[in-house]
Design a protein around this motif. Structure first.
Motif, PDB file in Angstrom:
ATOM      1  N   ALA A 275       0.875  -1.175   0.000  1.00 52.36           N
ATOM      2  CA  ALA A 275       0.000   0.000   0.000  1.00 52.36           C
ATOM      3  C   ALA A 275       0.906   1.217   0.000  1.00 52.36           C
ATOM      4  N   THR A 276       0.684   2.130  -0.926  1.00 53.01           N
ATOM      5  CA  THR A 276       1.484   3.352  -1.016  1.00 53.01           C
ATOM      6  C   THR A 276       0.662   4.512  -0.458  1.00 53.01           C
ATOM      7  N   LEU A 277       1.258   5.242   0.475  1.00 55.45           N
ATOM      8  CA  LEU A 277       0.551   6.278   1.236  1.00 55.45           C
ATOM      9  C   LEU A 277       1.182   7.638   0.994  1.00 55.45           C
ATOM     10  N   HIS A 278       0.339   8.659   0.793  1.00 54.91           N
ATOM     11  CA  HIS A 278       0.772  10.056   0.745  1.00 54.91           C
ATOM     12  C   HIS A 278      -0.101  10.846   1.715  1.00 54.91           C
ATOM     13  N   LEU A 279       0.519  11.600   2.610  1.00 48.84           N
ATOM     14  CA  LEU A 279      -0.206  12.387   3.609  1.00 48.84           C
ATOM     15  C   LEU A 279       0.016  13.876   3.363  1.00 48.84           C
ATOM     16  N   ALA A 280      -1.074  14.620   3.316  1.00 49.40           N
ATOM     17  CA  ALA A 280      -1.007  16.074   3.192  1.00 49.40           C
ATOM     18  C   ALA A 280      -1.622  16.674   4.455  1.00 49.40           C
ATOM     19  N   GLY A 281      -0.791  16.808   5.491  1.00 53.52           N
ATOM     20  CA  GLY A 281      -1.260  17.382   6.746  1.00 53.52           C
ATOM     21  C   GLY A 281      -2.251  16.522   7.489  1.00 53.52           C
ATOM     22  N   HIS A 282      -2.325  15.245   7.163  1.00 56.12           N
ATOM     23  CA  HIS A 282      -3.363  14.366   7.684  1.00 56.12           C
ATOM     24  C   HIS A 282      -2.776  13.300   8.596  1.00 56.12           C
ATOM     25  N   ASP A 283      -3.617  12.774   9.502  1.00 62.58           N
ATOM     26  CA  ASP A 283      -3.184  11.679  10.369  1.00 62.58           C
ATOM     27  C   ASP A 283      -2.884  10.434   9.549  1.00 62.58           C
ATOM     28  N   ALA A 284      -1.908   9.664  10.011  1.00 60.04           N
ATOM     29  CA  ALA A 284      -1.578   8.403   9.354  1.00 60.04           C
ATOM     30  C   ALA A 284      -2.681   7.388   9.603  1.00 60.04           C
ATOM     31  N   PRO A 285      -2.861   6.441   8.692  1.00 60.90           N
ATOM     32  CA  PRO A 285      -3.898   5.416   8.886  1.00 60.90           C
ATOM     33  C   PRO A 285      -3.488   4.405   9.942  1.00 60.90           C
ATOM     34  N   LEU A 286      -4.445   3.577  10.317  1.00 62.12           N
ATOM     35  CA  LEU A 286      -4.209   2.494  11.268  1.00 62.12           C
ATOM     36  C   LEU A 286      -4.178   1.168  10.502  1.00 62.12           C
ATOM     37  N   LEU A 287      -3.215   0.319  10.841  1.00 62.81           N
ATOM     38  CA  LEU A 287      -3.090  -1.001  10.224  1.00 62.81           C
ATOM     39  C   LEU A 287      -3.496  -2.055  11.240  1.00 62.81           C
ATOM     40  N   SER A 288      -4.493  -2.864  10.885  1.00 65.40           N
ATOM     41  CA  SER A 288      -4.979  -3.929  11.764  1.00 65.40           C
ATOM     42  C   SER A 288      -4.578  -5.284  11.194  1.00 65.40           C
ATOM     43  N   THR A 289      -3.986  -6.106  12.051  1.00 60.03           N
ATOM     44  CA  THR A 289      -3.623  -7.478  11.686  1.00 60.03           C
ATOM     45  C   THR A 289      -4.072  -8.406  12.800  1.00 60.03           C
ATOM     46  N   ASP A 290      -3.758  -9.677  12.668  1.00 56.88           N
ATOM     47  CA  ASP A 290      -4.098 -10.630  13.729  1.00 56.88           C
ATOM     48  C   ASP A 290      -3.366 -10.315  15.024  1.00 56.88           C
ATOM     49  N   GLN A 291      -2.291  -9.556  14.933  1.00 59.32           N
ATOM     50  CA  GLN A 291      -1.521  -9.208  16.138  1.00 59.32           C
ATOM     51  C   GLN A 291      -2.020  -7.935  16.814  1.00 59.32           C
ATOM     52  N   GLY A 292      -2.977  -7.236  16.217  1.00 57.83           N
ATOM     53  CA  GLY A 292      -3.501  -6.020  16.820  1.00 57.83           C
ATOM     54  C   GLY A 292      -3.514  -4.865  15.830  1.00 57.83           C
TER      55      GLY A 292
END
Length: 401
Positions: A275-292
Protein backbone atom coordinates in the motif's frame (compact mmCIF):
# COMPACT_ATOMS: atom_id res chain seq x y z
CA UNK A 1 -54.70 21.50 12.28
CA UNK A 2 -57.11 23.08 14.78
CA UNK A 3 -56.13 22.82 18.43
CA UNK A 4 -58.72 21.23 20.68
CA UNK A 5 -59.66 22.72 24.03
CA UNK A 6 -58.23 19.73 25.99
CA UNK A 7 -54.95 20.06 24.09
CA UNK A 8 -54.68 23.74 24.91
CA UNK A 9 -55.63 23.12 28.54
CA UNK A 10 -53.02 20.37 28.90
CA UNK A 11 -50.40 22.59 27.30
CA UNK A 12 -51.14 25.57 29.52
CA UNK A 13 -51.74 24.04 32.95
CA UNK A 14 -48.65 25.15 34.88
CA UNK A 15 -47.22 27.73 32.48
CA UNK A 16 -46.19 31.16 33.71
CA UNK A 17 -47.28 33.61 31.04
CA UNK A 18 -44.91 36.49 30.41
CA UNK A 19 -47.27 39.24 29.19
CA UNK A 20 -46.14 42.53 27.67
CA UNK A 21 -48.87 45.18 27.63
CA UNK A 22 -48.29 48.09 25.24
CA UNK A 23 -50.83 50.71 26.34
CA UNK A 24 -50.40 54.48 26.79
CA UNK A 25 -53.67 54.98 28.67
CA UNK A 26 -52.99 54.44 32.36
CA UNK A 27 -56.65 53.62 33.18
CA UNK A 28 -56.87 51.03 30.39
CA UNK A 29 -53.58 49.48 31.51
CA UNK A 30 -54.87 49.15 35.08
CA UNK A 31 -58.10 47.57 33.82
CA UNK A 32 -56.18 44.97 31.77
CA UNK A 33 -54.02 44.12 34.77
CA UNK A 34 -57.11 43.58 36.94
CA UNK A 35 -58.68 41.39 34.25
CA UNK A 36 -55.49 39.29 34.08
CA UNK A 37 -55.64 38.73 37.83
CA UNK A 38 -59.28 37.65 37.48
CA UNK A 39 -58.42 35.08 34.78
CA UNK A 40 -56.55 32.91 37.29
CA UNK A 41 -53.63 32.53 34.87
CA UNK A 42 -50.15 32.64 36.41
CA UNK A 43 -48.54 35.67 34.76
CA UNK A 44 -45.79 38.26 34.97
CA UNK A 45 -46.84 41.60 33.49
CA UNK A 46 -44.64 44.30 31.96
CA UNK A 47 -46.20 47.54 30.77
CA UNK A 48 -44.79 50.00 28.23
CA UNK A 49 -46.45 53.11 26.82
CA UNK A 50 -44.78 53.28 23.40
CA UNK A 51 -43.97 50.82 20.65
CA UNK A 52 -40.29 51.79 20.76
CA UNK A 53 -40.12 50.94 24.46
CA UNK A 54 -41.91 47.64 23.79
CA UNK A 55 -39.41 46.64 21.09
CA UNK A 56 -36.52 47.54 23.38
CA UNK A 57 -38.09 45.49 26.18
CA UNK A 58 -38.44 42.46 23.90
CA UNK A 59 -34.72 42.47 23.16
CA UNK A 60 -33.80 41.83 26.78
CA UNK A 61 -36.94 40.07 28.04
CA UNK A 62 -38.86 37.80 25.63
CA UNK A 63 -42.62 37.60 26.13
CA UNK A 64 -45.15 34.83 25.60
CA UNK A 65 -47.97 37.20 24.69
CA UNK A 66 -48.09 40.87 23.67
CA UNK A 67 -51.30 42.79 24.35
CA UNK A 68 -51.04 45.68 21.91
CA UNK A 69 -53.14 48.84 21.85
CA UNK A 70 -53.62 50.00 18.26
CA UNK A 71 -53.32 53.72 19.09
CA UNK A 72 -49.90 54.57 20.50
CA UNK A 73 -47.93 57.83 20.47
CA UNK A 74 -45.40 56.43 17.96
CA UNK A 75 -47.45 53.91 15.92
CA UNK A 76 -50.99 52.84 15.15
CA UNK A 77 -53.03 50.30 13.23
CA UNK A 78 -51.58 47.38 11.27
CA UNK A 79 -48.19 49.12 11.09
CA UNK A 80 -47.84 48.72 14.86
CA UNK A 81 -48.55 45.01 14.55
CA UNK A 82 -46.01 44.62 11.75
CA UNK A 83 -43.35 46.41 13.79
CA UNK A 84 -43.83 44.34 16.92
CA UNK A 85 -43.95 41.12 14.87
CA UNK A 86 -40.64 42.06 13.29
CA UNK A 87 -39.14 42.47 16.76
CA UNK A 88 -40.66 39.25 18.11
CA UNK A 89 -41.73 37.02 15.17
CA UNK A 90 -42.49 34.00 17.35
CA UNK A 91 -44.46 35.79 20.07
CA UNK A 92 -48.26 35.80 20.23
CA UNK A 93 -49.82 39.22 19.57
CA UNK A 94 -53.36 40.11 20.69
CA UNK A 95 -54.50 43.62 19.74
CA UNK A 96 -56.83 45.83 21.77
CA UNK A 97 -59.32 47.81 19.70
CA UNK A 98 -61.99 50.41 20.45
CA UNK A 99 -65.75 49.92 20.20
CA UNK A 100 -66.00 52.06 17.06
CA UNK A 101 -63.24 50.26 15.14
CA UNK A 102 -65.20 47.69 13.19
CA UNK A 103 -62.42 46.50 10.92
CA UNK A 104 -59.37 47.26 13.03
CA UNK A 105 -59.22 43.79 14.58
CA UNK A 106 -59.41 41.90 11.30
CA UNK A 107 -56.88 44.26 9.70
CA UNK A 108 -54.53 43.63 12.62
CA UNK A 109 -54.88 39.86 12.20
CA UNK A 110 -54.09 40.23 8.52
CA UNK A 111 -50.91 42.02 9.61
CA UNK A 112 -49.89 39.09 11.80
CA UNK A 113 -51.78 39.28 15.10
CA UNK A 114 -53.15 36.03 16.52
CA UNK A 115 -56.41 37.59 17.79
CA UNK A 116 -58.07 40.84 18.88
CA UNK A 117 -60.18 42.04 21.81
CA UNK A 118 -62.58 44.97 21.94
CA UNK A 119 -62.04 47.26 24.91
CA UNK A 120 -65.07 47.42 27.15
CA UNK A 121 -66.29 44.00 26.08
CA UNK A 122 -63.60 41.86 27.63
CA UNK A 123 -64.49 39.50 30.46
CA UNK A 124 -61.92 37.46 32.44
CA UNK A 125 -62.96 34.15 30.82
CA UNK A 126 -62.67 35.63 27.34
CA UNK A 127 -59.24 37.11 28.11
CA UNK A 128 -58.09 33.79 29.59
CA UNK A 129 -59.15 31.81 26.50
CA UNK A 130 -57.75 34.39 24.11
CA UNK A 131 -54.31 34.53 25.73
CA UNK A 132 -54.00 30.76 26.08
CA UNK A 133 -55.10 30.06 22.52
CA UNK A 134 -52.92 32.84 21.03
CA UNK A 135 -49.82 31.53 22.81
CA UNK A 136 -50.61 27.94 21.84
CA UNK A 137 -51.15 28.85 18.20
CA UNK A 138 -47.99 30.97 18.09
CA UNK A 139 -45.94 28.09 19.51
CA UNK A 140 -47.55 25.68 17.03
CA UNK A 141 -46.73 27.99 14.12
CA UNK A 142 -43.13 28.24 15.31
CA UNK A 143 -42.89 24.44 15.58
CA UNK A 144 -44.21 24.12 12.02
CA UNK A 145 -41.64 26.61 10.74
CA UNK A 146 -38.84 24.76 12.53
CA UNK A 147 -40.07 21.42 11.18
CA UNK A 148 -40.07 22.81 7.64
CA UNK A 149 -36.55 24.18 8.16
CA UNK A 150 -35.44 20.75 9.38
CA UNK A 151 -36.95 19.11 6.29
CA UNK A 152 -35.15 21.55 4.01
CA UNK A 153 -31.91 20.97 5.91
CA UNK A 154 -32.33 17.21 5.56
CA UNK A 155 -32.81 17.62 1.81
CA UNK A 156 -29.65 19.73 1.63
CA UNK A 157 -27.79 17.10 3.62
CA UNK A 158 -28.83 14.43 1.13
CA UNK A 159 -27.67 16.56 -1.79
CA UNK A 160 -24.30 17.20 -0.16
CA UNK A 161 -23.97 13.59 0.91
CA UNK A 162 -24.27 12.45 -2.70
CA UNK A 163 -21.24 14.58 -3.49
CA UNK A 164 -19.19 13.86 -0.38
CA UNK A 165 -19.98 10.14 -0.08
CA UNK A 166 -20.12 8.57 -3.53
CA UNK A 167 -20.59 4.93 -4.37
CA UNK A 168 -17.11 3.35 -4.52
CA UNK A 169 -16.15 2.51 -8.11
CA UNK A 170 -14.91 -1.07 -7.79
CA UNK A 171 -14.60 -4.18 -9.91
CA UNK A 172 -13.10 -6.61 -7.42
CA UNK A 173 -14.43 -8.36 -4.34
CA UNK A 174 -10.95 -9.00 -2.99
CA UNK A 175 -11.18 -5.90 -0.76
CA UNK A 176 -14.05 -4.98 1.56
CA UNK A 177 -14.82 -1.24 1.67
CA UNK A 178 -16.38 0.22 4.84
CA UNK A 179 -17.35 3.92 4.87
CA UNK A 180 -18.94 6.04 7.58
CA UNK A 181 -19.72 9.77 7.79
CA UNK A 182 -21.33 11.59 10.71
CA UNK A 183 -21.90 15.36 11.09
CA UNK A 184 -20.57 16.86 14.28
CA UNK A 185 -23.90 18.29 15.47
CA UNK A 186 -27.46 17.06 15.46
CA UNK A 187 -29.33 18.30 12.38
CA UNK A 188 -26.14 19.95 11.15
CA UNK A 189 -25.25 20.23 7.52
CA UNK A 190 -22.50 17.93 6.44
CA UNK A 191 -19.16 19.69 6.63
CA UNK A 192 -16.04 19.50 4.50
CA UNK A 193 -14.97 15.92 5.29
CA UNK A 194 -14.97 13.68 2.22
CA UNK A 195 -13.92 10.21 1.13
CA UNK A 196 -13.86 8.04 -1.97
CA UNK A 197 -12.49 4.77 -3.37
CA UNK A 198 -12.01 3.72 -6.99
CA UNK A 199 -10.31 0.83 -8.75
CA UNK A 200 -8.16 1.37 -11.83
CA UNK A 201 -6.22 -1.38 -13.66
CA UNK A 202 -6.72 -3.77 -10.76
CA UNK A 203 -5.31 -1.32 -8.18
CA UNK A 204 -7.49 0.22 -5.47
CA UNK A 205 -7.15 3.94 -4.74
CA UNK A 206 -8.68 5.68 -1.72
CA UNK A 207 -8.84 9.16 -0.23
CA UNK A 208 -10.03 10.67 3.03
CA UNK A 209 -9.98 14.45 3.34
CA UNK A 210 -11.04 17.27 5.63
CA UNK A 211 -11.66 20.86 4.54
CA UNK A 212 -11.16 23.36 7.35
CA UNK A 213 -14.31 24.95 8.73
CA UNK A 214 -17.97 23.95 8.57
CA UNK A 215 -21.02 24.83 6.56
CA UNK A 216 -21.86 25.08 2.87
CA UNK A 217 -18.57 26.62 1.68
CA UNK A 218 -16.50 23.85 3.27
CA UNK A 219 -18.91 21.19 2.01
CA UNK A 220 -18.90 22.57 -1.53
CA UNK A 221 -15.11 22.62 -1.57
CA UNK A 222 -15.03 19.06 -0.22
CA UNK A 223 -17.34 17.92 -3.02
CA UNK A 224 -15.15 19.69 -5.57
CA UNK A 225 -11.94 18.06 -4.28
CA UNK A 226 -13.53 14.62 -4.11
CA UNK A 227 -14.80 14.78 -7.70
CA UNK A 228 -11.49 16.19 -8.91
CA UNK A 229 -9.59 13.39 -7.15
CA UNK A 230 -11.72 10.68 -8.77
CA UNK A 231 -11.34 12.23 -12.22
CA UNK A 232 -7.59 12.66 -11.84
CA UNK A 233 -7.07 9.11 -10.57
CA UNK A 234 -9.02 7.66 -13.49
CA UNK A 235 -6.94 9.92 -15.75
CA UNK A 236 -3.75 8.24 -14.53
CA UNK A 237 -2.46 10.82 -12.04
CA UNK A 238 -0.79 9.48 -8.90
CA UNK A 239 0.96 10.46 -5.69
CA UNK A 240 2.68 13.84 -5.32
CA UNK A 241 1.66 14.90 -8.83
CA UNK A 242 -1.98 14.26 -7.96
CA UNK A 243 -1.66 16.29 -4.75
CA UNK A 244 -0.10 19.22 -6.62
CA UNK A 245 -3.09 19.27 -8.96
CA UNK A 246 -5.53 19.10 -6.02
CA UNK A 247 -3.63 21.97 -4.38
CA UNK A 248 -4.10 24.10 -7.50
CA UNK A 249 -7.80 23.21 -7.70
CA UNK A 250 -8.36 24.06 -4.04
CA UNK A 251 -6.65 27.45 -4.40
CA UNK A 252 -8.76 28.25 -7.46
CA UNK A 253 -12.11 27.03 -6.11
CA UNK A 254 -12.15 28.15 -2.47
CA UNK A 255 -14.34 31.15 -1.70
CA UNK A 256 -12.39 32.15 1.37
CA UNK A 257 -8.58 32.50 1.23
CA UNK A 258 -8.13 30.89 4.66
CA UNK A 259 -9.71 27.55 3.69
CA UNK A 260 -7.32 24.62 3.46
CA UNK A 261 -7.65 20.85 3.39
CA UNK A 262 -5.85 17.84 4.77
CA UNK A 263 -6.02 14.47 3.07
CA UNK A 264 -4.57 10.97 2.99
CA UNK A 265 -4.14 9.10 -0.29
CA UNK A 266 -3.79 5.33 -0.33
CA UNK A 267 -3.00 3.03 -3.27
CA UNK A 268 -3.52 -0.63 -2.42
CA UNK A 269 -1.87 -3.05 -4.85
CA UNK A 270 -2.62 -6.63 -3.86
CA UNK A 271 -0.53 -8.01 -6.69
CA UNK A 272 2.57 -6.31 -5.29
CA UNK A 273 1.26 -6.80 -1.73
CA UNK A 274 1.94 -3.14 -0.91
CA UNK A 275 0.00 0.00 0.00
CA UNK A 276 1.48 3.35 -1.02
CA UNK A 277 0.55 6.28 1.24
CA UNK A 278 0.77 10.06 0.74
CA UNK A 279 -0.21 12.39 3.61
CA UNK A 280 -1.01 16.07 3.19
CA UNK A 281 -1.26 17.38 6.75
CA UNK A 282 -3.36 14.37 7.68
CA UNK A 283 -3.18 11.68 10.37
CA UNK A 284 -1.58 8.40 9.35
CA UNK A 285 -3.90 5.42 8.89
CA UNK A 286 -4.21 2.49 11.27
CA UNK A 287 -3.09 -1.00 10.22
CA UNK A 288 -4.98 -3.93 11.76
CA UNK A 289 -3.62 -7.48 11.69
CA UNK A 290 -4.10 -10.63 13.73
CA UNK A 291 -1.52 -9.21 16.14
CA UNK A 292 -3.50 -6.02 16.82
CA UNK A 293 -3.78 -2.46 15.51
CA UNK A 294 -1.09 0.21 15.26
CA UNK A 295 -0.57 3.57 13.59
CA UNK A 296 1.44 3.33 10.39
CA UNK A 297 4.83 5.05 10.59
CA UNK A 298 4.60 7.51 7.71
CA UNK A 299 6.29 10.45 6.00
CA UNK A 300 4.23 13.64 6.11
CA UNK A 301 3.66 16.57 3.77
CA UNK A 302 1.99 19.96 4.13
CA UNK A 303 -1.80 20.43 3.96
CA UNK A 304 -3.32 21.60 0.69
CA UNK A 305 -3.84 25.33 0.30
CA UNK A 306 -1.27 26.38 2.92
CA UNK A 307 1.85 27.07 0.86
CA UNK A 308 1.80 25.63 -2.66
CA UNK A 309 5.48 26.47 -3.17
CA UNK A 310 6.35 24.12 -0.28
CA UNK A 311 4.28 21.26 -1.64
CA UNK A 312 6.41 18.19 -1.08
CA UNK A 313 4.55 14.97 -0.35
CA UNK A 314 6.86 11.99 0.15
CA UNK A 315 5.45 8.51 -0.21
CA UNK A 316 5.39 5.71 2.35
CA UNK A 317 5.26 2.12 1.10
CA UNK A 318 3.55 -0.32 3.49
CA UNK A 319 4.08 -4.07 3.08
CA UNK A 320 0.72 -5.81 3.26
CA UNK A 321 0.17 -8.87 5.44
CA UNK A 322 -1.85 -11.73 3.96
CA UNK A 323 -4.89 -10.61 5.97
CA UNK A 324 -5.48 -7.18 7.42
CA UNK A 325 -7.17 -3.82 7.24
CA UNK A 326 -6.24 -0.15 6.83
CA UNK A 327 -8.39 2.53 8.47
CA UNK A 328 -8.19 6.12 7.21
CA UNK A 329 -10.14 8.72 9.18
CA UNK A 330 -10.57 12.44 9.78
CA UNK A 331 -9.70 14.12 13.06
CA UNK A 332 -13.32 14.23 14.21
CA UNK A 333 -12.66 10.72 15.49
CA UNK A 334 -9.68 11.68 17.68
CA UNK A 335 -10.12 15.33 18.72
CA UNK A 336 -13.00 14.67 21.11
CA UNK A 337 -12.39 14.46 24.85
CA UNK A 338 -11.30 11.25 26.56
CA UNK A 339 -14.03 11.00 29.20
CA UNK A 340 -14.33 13.34 32.21
CA UNK A 341 -11.00 15.07 31.57
CA UNK A 342 -9.62 17.97 29.57
CA UNK A 343 -7.45 15.55 27.61
CA UNK A 344 -8.19 14.82 23.97
CA UNK A 345 -8.66 11.22 22.92
CA UNK A 346 -5.86 11.34 20.34
CA UNK A 347 -4.41 8.43 18.41
CA UNK A 348 -3.19 6.64 21.56
CA UNK A 349 -6.66 6.81 23.08
CA UNK A 350 -8.18 5.60 19.83
CA UNK A 351 -5.83 2.61 19.78
CA UNK A 352 -6.78 1.88 23.38
CA UNK A 353 -10.46 1.84 22.41
CA UNK A 354 -9.74 -0.52 19.52
CA UNK A 355 -7.87 -2.92 21.83
CA UNK A 356 -10.96 -3.17 24.03
CA UNK A 357 -13.44 -3.82 21.23
CA UNK A 358 -14.60 -7.41 20.64
CA UNK A 359 -13.61 -9.18 17.41
CA UNK A 360 -16.26 -8.55 14.77
CA UNK A 361 -16.77 -7.68 11.11
CA UNK A 362 -15.34 -4.36 9.80
CA UNK A 363 -18.65 -2.51 9.59
CA UNK A 364 -19.67 -3.36 13.14
CA UNK A 365 -16.14 -2.63 14.35
CA UNK A 366 -16.18 0.89 12.88
CA UNK A 367 -19.66 1.55 14.29
CA UNK A 368 -18.59 0.45 17.78
CA UNK A 369 -15.44 2.56 17.59
CA UNK A 370 -17.37 5.70 16.64
CA UNK A 371 -19.98 5.00 19.32
CA UNK A 372 -17.35 4.59 22.06
CA UNK A 373 -15.40 7.69 20.98
CA UNK A 374 -18.55 9.81 20.94
CA UNK A 375 -19.68 8.47 24.32
CA UNK A 376 -16.36 9.53 25.86
CA UNK A 377 -16.59 12.96 24.25
CA UNK A 378 -20.20 13.46 25.47
CA UNK A 379 -20.87 16.21 22.94
CA UNK A 380 -18.16 18.56 24.18
CA UNK A 381 -16.26 18.69 20.89
CA UNK A 382 -18.33 18.91 17.71
CA UNK A 383 -16.67 18.03 14.44
CA UNK A 384 -17.62 15.93 11.45
CA UNK A 385 -15.92 12.58 11.04
CA UNK A 386 -15.33 10.34 8.05
CA UNK A 387 -13.91 6.82 8.06
CA UNK A 388 -12.68 4.70 5.15
CA UNK A 389 -11.63 1.16 6.02
CA UNK A 390 -10.12 -1.31 3.53
CA UNK A 391 -9.98 -5.01 4.47
CA UNK A 392 -8.38 -7.81 2.48
CA UNK A 393 -7.55 -11.47 2.89
CA UNK A 394 -9.63 -14.64 3.32
CA UNK A 395 -12.23 -13.01 5.56
CA UNK A 396 -12.67 -9.75 3.60
CA UNK A 397 -15.09 -10.73 0.81
CA UNK A 398 -17.55 -12.40 3.19
CA UNK A 399 -17.94 -9.40 5.49
CA UNK A 400 -20.48 -6.66 5.04
CA UNK A 401 -19.83 -2.93 5.19
Amino acid sequence: MTATAPAIAAYADDQLYRVLLVEDDEADALLVEELLHDTGLPFRLTVTTTLADACAELVGEPADCILLDLHLPDASGPAAVATVRASAPHTAVVVLTGLSERHAGTDAMAAGAQDYLVKGKVEPDLLRRTVRYAVYRSRSERAAVEAQAARLQAQENKRLERGLLPQPLLETRAVTITTRYLPGREQALLGGDFLDAVEDDGVLHGIVGDVSGHGPDAAALGVCLRIAWRSLVLGGHRGAELLRLLDRILSAERREPHLFATCALITLDQGARTATLHLAGHDAPLLSTDQGTLEVSSAHGIALGIAPELGQWPQTVIPLPATGGLTLYTDGLTEGYAGDTDRRLGVDGLLGLIDRLPPTDPGTHVDLLIKEARALNAGRHTDDLAVLRLDWGPRGPSEGS
